[in-house]
Write a protein that holds these residues in place. Structure first.
Motif, PDB file in Angstrom:
ATOM      1  N   LYS A 205      42.059  74.624   1.794  1.00 14.71           N
ATOM      2  CA  LYS A 205      40.806  73.907   1.972  1.00 14.71           C
ATOM      3  C   LYS A 205      40.330  73.316   0.643  1.00 14.71           C
ATOM      4  CE  LYS A 205      36.199  74.098   3.750  1.00 14.71           C
ATOM      5  NZ  LYS A 205      34.928  74.808   3.680  1.00 14.71           N
TER       6      LYS A 205
ATOM      7  N   VAL B 221      39.395  69.487  -0.222  1.00 16.22           N
ATOM      8  CA  VAL B 221      38.104  69.050  -0.770  1.00 16.22           C
ATOM      9  C   VAL B 221      38.316  68.251  -2.046  1.00 16.22           C
ATOM     10  CG1 VAL B 221      35.968  69.872  -1.802  1.00 16.22           C
ATOM     11  CG2 VAL B 221      36.816  70.925   0.274  1.00 16.22           C
TER      12      VAL B 221
ATOM     13  N   LEU C 284      39.597  64.832  -1.285  1.00 15.58           N
ATOM     14  CA  LEU C 284      38.554  63.974  -0.708  1.00 15.58           C
ATOM     15  C   LEU C 284      37.600  63.477  -1.788  1.00 15.58           C
ATOM     16  CD1 LEU C 284      37.704  63.275   2.342  1.00 15.58           C
ATOM     17  CD2 LEU C 284      35.717  64.600   1.729  1.00 15.58           C
ATOM     18  N   LEU C 285      37.223  64.398  -2.712  1.00 14.66           N
ATOM     19  CA  LEU C 285      36.304  63.997  -3.777  1.00 14.66           C
ATOM     20  C   LEU C 285      36.940  62.931  -4.653  1.00 14.66           C
ATOM     21  CD1 LEU C 285      34.596  67.319  -4.871  1.00 14.66           C
ATOM     22  CD2 LEU C 285      33.650  65.431  -3.579  1.00 14.66           C
TER      23      LEU C 285
ATOM     24  N   THR D  82      36.911  59.693  -2.977  1.00 11.90           N
ATOM     25  CA  THR D  82      35.587  59.075  -2.970  1.00 11.90           C
ATOM     26  C   THR D  82      35.238  58.524  -4.341  1.00 11.90           C
ATOM     27  OG1 THR D  82      35.002  60.823  -1.447  1.00 11.90           O
ATOM     28  CG2 THR D  82      33.211  59.438  -2.243  1.00 11.90           C
ATOM     29  N   ALA D  83      35.547  59.310  -5.380  1.00 13.27           N
ATOM     30  CA  ALA D  83      35.097  58.948  -6.715  1.00 13.27           C
ATOM     31  C   ALA D  83      35.853  57.747  -7.260  1.00 13.27           C
ATOM     32  CB  ALA D  83      35.241  60.143  -7.656  1.00 13.27           C
TER      33      ALA D  83
ATOM     34  N   LEU E 297      34.555  54.295  -6.217  1.00 12.46           N
ATOM     35  CA  LEU E 297      33.208  54.123  -6.780  1.00 12.46           C
ATOM     36  C   LEU E 297      33.299  53.807  -8.263  1.00 12.46           C
ATOM     37  CD1 LEU E 297      31.179  56.986  -5.057  1.00 12.46           C
ATOM     38  CD2 LEU E 297      31.003  54.552  -4.664  1.00 12.46           C
ATOM     39  N   LEU E 298      34.158  54.552  -8.984  1.00 10.36           N
ATOM     40  CA  LEU E 298      34.264  54.325 -10.425  1.00 10.36           C
ATOM     41  C   LEU E 298      34.839  52.947 -10.713  1.00 10.36           C
ATOM     42  CD1 LEU E 298      35.418  57.787 -11.787  1.00 10.36           C
ATOM     43  CD2 LEU E 298      33.236  56.647 -12.117  1.00 10.36           C
ATOM     44  N   ILE E 299      35.839  52.549  -9.929  1.00  2.37           N
ATOM     45  CA  ILE E 299      36.419  51.211 -10.148  1.00  2.37           C
ATOM     46  C   ILE E 299      35.359  50.136  -9.914  1.00  2.37           C
ATOM     47  CG2 ILE E 299      38.092  49.564  -9.221  1.00  2.37           C
ATOM     48  CD1 ILE E 299      39.907  52.017  -8.661  1.00  2.37           C
TER      49      ILE E 299
ATOM     50  N   VAL F  50      32.095  50.509 -10.145  1.00  5.06           N
ATOM     51  CA  VAL F  50      31.066  50.592 -11.190  1.00  5.06           C
ATOM     52  C   VAL F  50      31.560  49.926 -12.467  1.00  5.06           C
ATOM     53  CG1 VAL F  50      30.133  52.292 -12.784  1.00  5.06           C
ATOM     54  CG2 VAL F  50      29.765  52.551 -10.349  1.00  5.06           C
TER      55      VAL F  50
END
Lengths: 247, 117
Positions: free
Chosen positions: A2, A6, A9-10, A13-14, A17-19, A21
């Motif tokens: 698990k 996790v 997945l993080l 997600t990150a 977003l970082l690219i 930003v």
């Protein structure tokens, strides 16, 4: 297993977003679309046009008044939904009888956890100052940072602190039974009232008179809106807290 | 890429906060903790939007004595105020639901609730 999922997945997600930003224009750059479109106009003319030194308040109550009316509706709906969820488990006859029974049950509730004398003393000592600060924040929303929502949150927090220290029997006198529905709906009612007044003056619902000679009318409308939002917000917080606390 | 990220370190902080909130939602079992995670994610979004409106050396968008141009953009701030109020409303509703779940089931741990079905 698990944990690996996790972590994956993080990272998934990150990374995007970082690219994203990194591709944005540098922080604080004055030539970005945020600053070059509508904000410039608000900043140049907002003070005279909206009648508030605080441009944020001007945007909130004047330019986007309908938005804020919707927002107030959201709070009110949340209150209704919260009450519906919390009350419906009591199987009692509907109407006022249910309300009375619930109140009687609340009064018979077992003793509260004792409050530390230090906390009690400090809350009693600070209460008038917090109330004064809340009123200041509400009525000065158009010239300093603050406004109805912020002041309402302070008032609501004060009510919650007082309820914890003094008990609900004593703080309930702050919200008399007859005035309760009016206080909870205060924000919405104020918006409707001011909207109709604005409609009579300009022909548009929630319209603010743009004429320079009606400067005071704009200020007054804003003040009334702020006061209504503050009172309504505080009443909503207080009611939700009382309902959540009632076991 | 790294230099661009360093220039936008304020936005990167929002991304980090967002991921912390997401982690809490996925990994924690307690419903209240899950909603705290959701609130952290909301805060990340709000701080990101506010940071977008900031201008280098800018003043708060409040006219009056002592105010000097340039001003930070007032629009993101007004939008975020709306967002915060909606966030508070959802939190209040969520907490009401959690209280109800606790009264009904006697627990607010997600895995225990799943077993009860």
């Amino acid at each position: 297993m698990k944990k690996a999922f996790v972590a994956a997945l993080l990272i998934l997600t990150a990374m995007p977003l970082l690219i994203g930003v990194a591709a944005l224009p540098p922080h604080g750059d004055p030539d970005t679309p945020v600053h070059t479109h509508i904000s410039a106009r608000y900043l140049e003319e907002g003070r005279e046009e909206a009648g508030a030194d605080n441009i944020v308040t001007g945007v909130l109550l004047n330019y986007r008044g309908l938005d804020t009316a919707g927002e107030v509706t959201v709070i009110f709906t949340a209150l209704m939904a919260g009450l519906a969820v919390l009350i419906s488990h009591k199987k009692q006859p509907e109407g006022d009888a249910a309300y009375d029974a619930a109140e009687a049950a609340a009064e018979d509730a077992p003793v509260r956890a004792p409050v530390s004398p230090v906390v009690s003393f400090v809350v009693r000592l600070l209460a008038p100052f917090i109330a004064l600060f809340a009123v200041y924040v509400i009525v000065n929303g158009h010239v300093t940072p603050g406004g109805g929502f912020q002041g309402g949150a302070i008032l609501g927090a004060l009510f919650i602190a007082l309820t914890i220290v003094l008990g609900r029997e004593r703080t309930r006198t702050l919200m008399p039974r007859l005035a309760q529905p009016w206080m909870q709906g205060a924000a919405l009612l104020t918006f409707v009232g001011v909207g109709i007044v604005g409609g009579a003056l300009t022909g548009y619902f929630l319209g603010f008179p743009a004429d320079a000679s009606l400067h005071l009318a704009r200020k007054l409308m804003m003040l009334v809106l702020e006061a209504g939002i503050g009172l309504g917000g505080a009443a909503v917080f207080a009611t939700l807290f009382l309902q959540m606390e009632a076991e | 890429m790294l230099e661009a990220l360093w220039n936008n370190v304020d936005y990167v902080a929002s991304v980090v906060l967002f991921c912390i909130g997401l982690y809490i939602i996925i990994a924690k079992n307690n419903l209240i903790k899950k909603f705290l995670g959701l609130n952290i994610m909301e805060t990340a979004v709000f701080s990101f939007i506010i940071a977008l409106g900031v201008i280098d050396g800018g003043d708060a968008p409040i006219m009056g004595a002592g105010a000097h141009a340039p001003f930070s953009s007032p629009v993101p701030q007004a939008l975020v105020l709306t967002g915060i109020v909606v966030a508070v409303s959802t939190t209040a509703l969520a907490l009401s639901l959690i209280i109800r779940i606790y009264r009904q089931c006697g627990t607010i741990e997600a895995d225990e609730l799943r077993e009860m079905e």
